[in-house]
Design a protein around this motif. Structure first.
Motif, PDB file in Angstrom:
ATOM      1  N   GLY A   1       0.816  -1.204   0.000  1.00 32.56           N
ATOM      2  CA  GLY A   1       0.000   0.000   0.000  1.00 32.56           C
ATOM      3  C   GLY A   1       0.852   1.257   0.000  1.00 32.56           C
ATOM      4  O   GLY A   1       2.089   1.211   0.080  1.00 32.56           O
ATOM      5  N   ARG A   2       0.198   2.396  -0.087  1.00 29.00           N
ATOM      6  CA  ARG A   2       0.896   3.663  -0.156  1.00 29.00           C
ATOM      7  C   ARG A   2       0.512   4.538   1.029  1.00 29.00           C
ATOM      8  O   ARG A   2      -0.576   4.416   1.593  1.00 29.00           O
ATOM      9  CB  ARG A   2       0.553   4.384  -1.467  1.00 29.00           C
ATOM     10  N   TRP A   3       1.440   5.420   1.390  1.00 26.71           N
ATOM     11  CA  TRP A   3       1.190   6.348   2.482  1.00 26.71           C
ATOM     12  C   TRP A   3       0.158   7.388   2.054  1.00 26.71           C
ATOM     13  O   TRP A   3       0.149   7.833   0.914  1.00 26.71           O
ATOM     14  CB  TRP A   3       2.481   7.052   2.881  1.00 26.71           C
ATOM     15  N   THR A   4      -0.699   7.791   2.999  1.00 26.70           N
ATOM     16  CA  THR A   4      -1.661   8.857   2.775  1.00 26.70           C
ATOM     17  C   THR A   4      -1.612   9.814   3.959  1.00 26.70           C
ATOM     18  O   THR A   4      -1.131   9.457   5.052  1.00 26.70           O
ATOM     19  CB  THR A   4      -3.100   8.323   2.634  1.00 26.70           C
ATOM     20  N   ALA A   5      -2.125  11.022   3.761  1.00 22.39           N
ATOM     21  CA  ALA A   5      -2.149  12.003   4.840  1.00 22.39           C
ATOM     22  C   ALA A   5      -3.012  11.504   5.997  1.00 22.39           C
ATOM     23  O   ALA A   5      -2.671  11.690   7.176  1.00 22.39           O
ATOM     24  CB  ALA A   5      -2.672  13.338   4.307  1.00 22.39           C
TER      25      ALA A   5
END
Length: 229
Positions: free
Chosen positions: A212-216
């Motif tokens: 997965g990817r980082w999000t705010a």
């Protein structure tokens, strides 16, 4: 996509049939490596398959196929490709030992440019999470046994799962504390959480779940957990 190809060794591993049902099976690993190799311009010259538990920091002695992959990669001056970090190990000492072999490892799920230091951090977090879950499960089983509960009882097993969930929560807190200094460092440079998420994704810093990817939003939760723990 790269226009040149470079040799690479592919390493796949399973320990139980259950892992295959969870998406860690040999076919899934091979597909992930093939996709990565095609995209990044690697030519897999040899596939090395292993079926072994390989637990502990001395696991390399019980992984003859991994030792073979290391020898071949060293001879060809090629990297070893694995689909996920846990296909090598969740033991930080084992990962450190592999780094000392001076053979580059590329975790396809994380990308080819991940800093080896970040692999150590992620391995340390995974190891701590595994230890916490194992400890709480053992404690729960021992407590049930002292109370005379038969461990084959469905209700007892559900109670043990609940203890494991608590351990997972503590592992998430430990991860948040690990990430908090990095988040604070970026904020000190005037970056908001959205900018920080972009930077972490560009640096291929792994999330706690290894995909997965980082999000705010994710960073906000991590920061809140780390600051209130």
């Amino acid at each position: 996509m790269s226009t040149t190809t470079r040799p690479a060794i592919a390493y796949t591993r399973v320990s139980t049939s259950e892992q295959g049902r969870r998406g860690n099976g040999l076919d899934a690993q091979k597909a992930a490596i093939e996709t990565f190799a095609k995209t990044e311009g690697y030519d897999v010259v040899e596939w090395v398959k292993e079926v072994e538990t390989g637990k502990g920091s001395n696991a390399l002695t019980r992984r003859p196929m991994l030792a073979e992959a290391l020898r071949t990669a060293r001879r060809l001056k090629a990297p070893v490709l694995v689909s996920k970090l846990d296909r090598l190990s969740r033991d930080v000492h084992f990962i450190s030992g592999l780094m000392a072999e001076k053979v580059p490892f590329i975790v396809t799920e994380l990308g080819k440019d991940v800093d080896p230091f970040m692999l150590h951090i992620y391995a340390a977090v995974c190891q701590k999470e595994r230890e916490l879950i194992g400890m709480r499960t053992r404690e729960a089983l021992a407590a049930l046994k002292r109370k005379g509960v038969k461990l084959g009882n469905l209700q007892a097993l559900r109670r043990v799962r609940g203890q494991g969930a608590a351990a997972t929560s503590r592992a998430a807190t430990a991860f948040a504390k690990t990430m908090l200094p990095m988040i604070k460092g970026y904020q000190a440079q005037g970056m908001n959480l959205r900018d920080i998420a972009t930077a972490l994704n560009e640096r291929k810093v792994p999330t706690r779940t290894e995909h997965g990817r980082w999000t705010a939003t994710q960073l906000s939760r991590i920061q809140r957990r780390g600051e209130t723990a």
